[in-house]
Design an enzyme around this catalytic site. Structure first.
Site, PDB file in Angstrom:
ATOM      1  N   LYS A   1       0.831  -1.197   0.000  1.00 23.15           N
ATOM      2  CA  LYS A   1       0.000   0.000   0.000  1.00 23.15           C
ATOM      3  C   LYS A   1       0.874   1.258   0.000  1.00 23.15           C
ATOM      4  O   LYS A   1       2.090   1.179   0.131  1.00 23.15           O
ATOM      5  CB  LYS A   1      -0.966  -0.029   1.189  1.00 23.15           C
ATOM      6  CG  LYS A   1      -1.839  -1.295   1.207  1.00 23.15           C
ATOM      7  CD  LYS A   1      -2.824  -1.377   0.042  1.00 23.15           C
ATOM      8  CE  LYS A   1      -3.272  -2.785  -0.317  1.00 23.15           C
ATOM      9  NZ  LYS A   1      -4.039  -3.519   0.659  1.00 23.15           N
TER      10      LYS A   1
HETATM   11  C1  LIG Z   1      -5.052  -4.611   0.956  1.00 26.78           C
HETATM   12  C2  LIG Z   1      -6.534  -4.542   0.901  1.00 26.78           C
HETATM   13  C3  LIG Z   1      -7.349  -4.997   1.955  1.00 26.78           C
HETATM   14  C4  LIG Z   1      -6.823  -5.718   3.140  1.00 26.78           C
HETATM   15  O1  LIG Z   1      -5.735  -5.139   3.731  1.00 26.78           O
HETATM   16  P1  LIG Z   1      -4.822  -5.983   4.743  1.00 26.78           P
HETATM   17  O2  LIG Z   1      -4.122  -4.941   5.524  1.00 26.78           O
HETATM   18  O3  LIG Z   1      -3.916  -6.821   3.896  1.00 26.78           O
HETATM   19  O4  LIG Z   1      -5.719  -6.830   5.585  1.00 26.78           O
HETATM   20  C5  LIG Z   1      -8.710  -4.819   1.851  1.00 26.78           C
HETATM   21  N1  LIG Z   1      -9.267  -4.251   0.781  1.00 26.78           N
HETATM   22  C6  LIG Z   1      -8.535  -3.819  -0.253  1.00 26.78           C
HETATM   23  C7  LIG Z   1      -9.210  -3.158  -1.398  1.00 26.78           C
HETATM   24  C8  LIG Z   1      -7.140  -3.974  -0.230  1.00 26.78           C
HETATM   25  O5  LIG Z   1      -6.423  -3.557  -1.287  1.00 26.78           O
END
Ligand SMILES: *Cc1c(COP(=O)(O)O)cnc(C)c1O
Length: 375
Positions: free
Chosen positions: A185
């Site tokens: 992210k």
């Molecule tokens: C990465 C992501 C998640 C989950 O995030 P985590 O921190 O890995 O649990 C949920 N929704 C979307 C759209 C994502 O890209």
């Protein structure tokens, strides 16, 4: 990066100052949730215009707790998109509710607000919009529908931290907003996530849900009055987050510049390009769509790109066509636009450390790979 190095589709950027701050935590004797977590929560809250923000060890946990805070469970329906990471829908099943997928708008690749009202039933309790690739879903339309039908909105902004809707940063307005700090992210804590809430009451419930439902008292005893889990973040992770949050705006600015360069150099007219939103998106990903005629050859395309030293990703297979969701009655053919994008989407490299030469190298590899496929 040098010319011949393999270029991944993304890579986290952690500076030496942050690495040193992690070492400080390790030397401090306090590794789990503590002062660094409280500091990061305060900084995130300040960014969210003073709203309460609490950390957890994944955005998936934040999504699940958001559903629990909204009181959503068995017998309830939640409207969302199948063009997302499967976590978005899994949490709905996890709390015992039913995911209802609405097709995407092919122009944005996001849930199509025009199709939401037709999916609402007396059991609908919430909408989970997803800002795929960092492009914000139309908040005006989502909240207008939510108000009309008295629904909760849980914004899955896992990918869109720092993005804005009409100049207002995501998280500073709206109902419940989750951000993810997974290493892919726009900022990371290694693993982690947070929820932006409306009130101190919601924040108190969230604190219980993330740590065994426990409320501690001054005399050293505690009570347990809800079934909580174990999802608290460590101070080790929070130290990484504090170093990252300082750089989030610079990271996003660099991503925007690189995305602009892609538009300048990606001239293949047969490719589907993302919406060119340089005002609102945080450019979490840059995703091209292969032409329909080449959809069945995507794996060959990805292989050719890898041979040229370029990493790619597929974000995402349509959630409703995975085995678990077929067991819940979903089938290919139910969401035409979602399935068409899912079959053709390719994520190409975009991360702050890239330079102009990298972008041109990716564009050349795409052109060459397309030529080879159609030869
Ligand atoms: C990465 C992501 C998640 C989950 O995030 P985590 O921190 O890995 O649990 C949920 N929704 C979307 C759209 C994502 O890209």
């Amino acid at each position: 990066m040098t010319q011949m190095e393999f270029l991944p589709f993304t890579r986290p950027e952690v500076d030496e100052e942050t690495i040193a701050s992690v070492a400080d935590v390790l030397r401090s004797g306090w590794l789990t949730t503590g002062p660094r977590c409280r500091e990061l929560e305060a900084a995130l809250s300040q960014r969210a215009g003073g709203r309460p923000v609490r950390l957890v060890n994944s955005a998936t946990a934040a999504l699940e707790f958001a559903l629990r805070i909204a009181g959503i469970g068995a017998g309830d329906e939640v409207i969302t998109t199948a063009m997302s990471w499967v976590a978005t829908a899994n949490v709905i099943l996890e709390v015992g509710a039913k995911p209802v997928f609405v097709d995407i708008d092919p122009a944005t690749r996001l849930i199509d607000p025009a199709l939401i009202e037709a999916a609402i039933t007396p059991r609908t309790r919430a909408i989970i919009p997803v800002d795929l690739a960092g492009l914000p879903v139309d908040r005006d339309r989502i909240y207008a529908i939510a108000e009309k039908y008295r629904l909760r909105v849980i914004e899955d902004a896992a990918q869109s931290q720092g993005a804005n809707w009409r100049g207002k940063e995501l998280g500073t307005f709206g109902d419940l907003i989750i951000f993810s700090f997974h290493p892919n992210k726009n900022m990371t804590t290694g693993e982690g996530g947070c929820l932006v809430m409306n009130s101190d009451d919601e924040a108190r419930l969230f604190e219980k849900l993330r740590l065994q439902g426990v409320t501690r008292f001054a005399d050293g005893t505690y009570d347990c009055d809800v079934l909580g889990g174990k999802a608290n973040l460590t101070d080790i992770a929070a130290a990484i987050g504090l170093g990252q949050l300082k750089r989030l705006d610079a990271f996003n600015q660099k991503r925007r510049q690189l995305a602009r360069l892609y538009f300048e150099h990606l001239s293949a007219p047969e490719l589907g390009l993302p919406l060119a939103d340089f005002k609102q998106s945080n450019w979490h990903m840059f995703q091209i769509l292969l032409p329909k005629s080449l959809a069945t050859q995507r794996s060959t395309f990805l292989k050719l790109m890898a041979e040229a030293g370029i990493g790619t990703g597929v974000h995402y297979p349509a959630i409703h066509t995975t085995s678990l969701y077929r067991q819940h009655g979903w089938r290919e053919g139910m969401l035409a636009h979602t399935e068409s994008v899912a079959a053709r989407t390719v994520t190409i490299p975009l991360f702050p450390r890239m330079n102009d030469v990298d972008v041109i190298r990716v564009c050349n590899a795409i052109r060459q790979s397309l030529l080879q496929l159609t030869a």
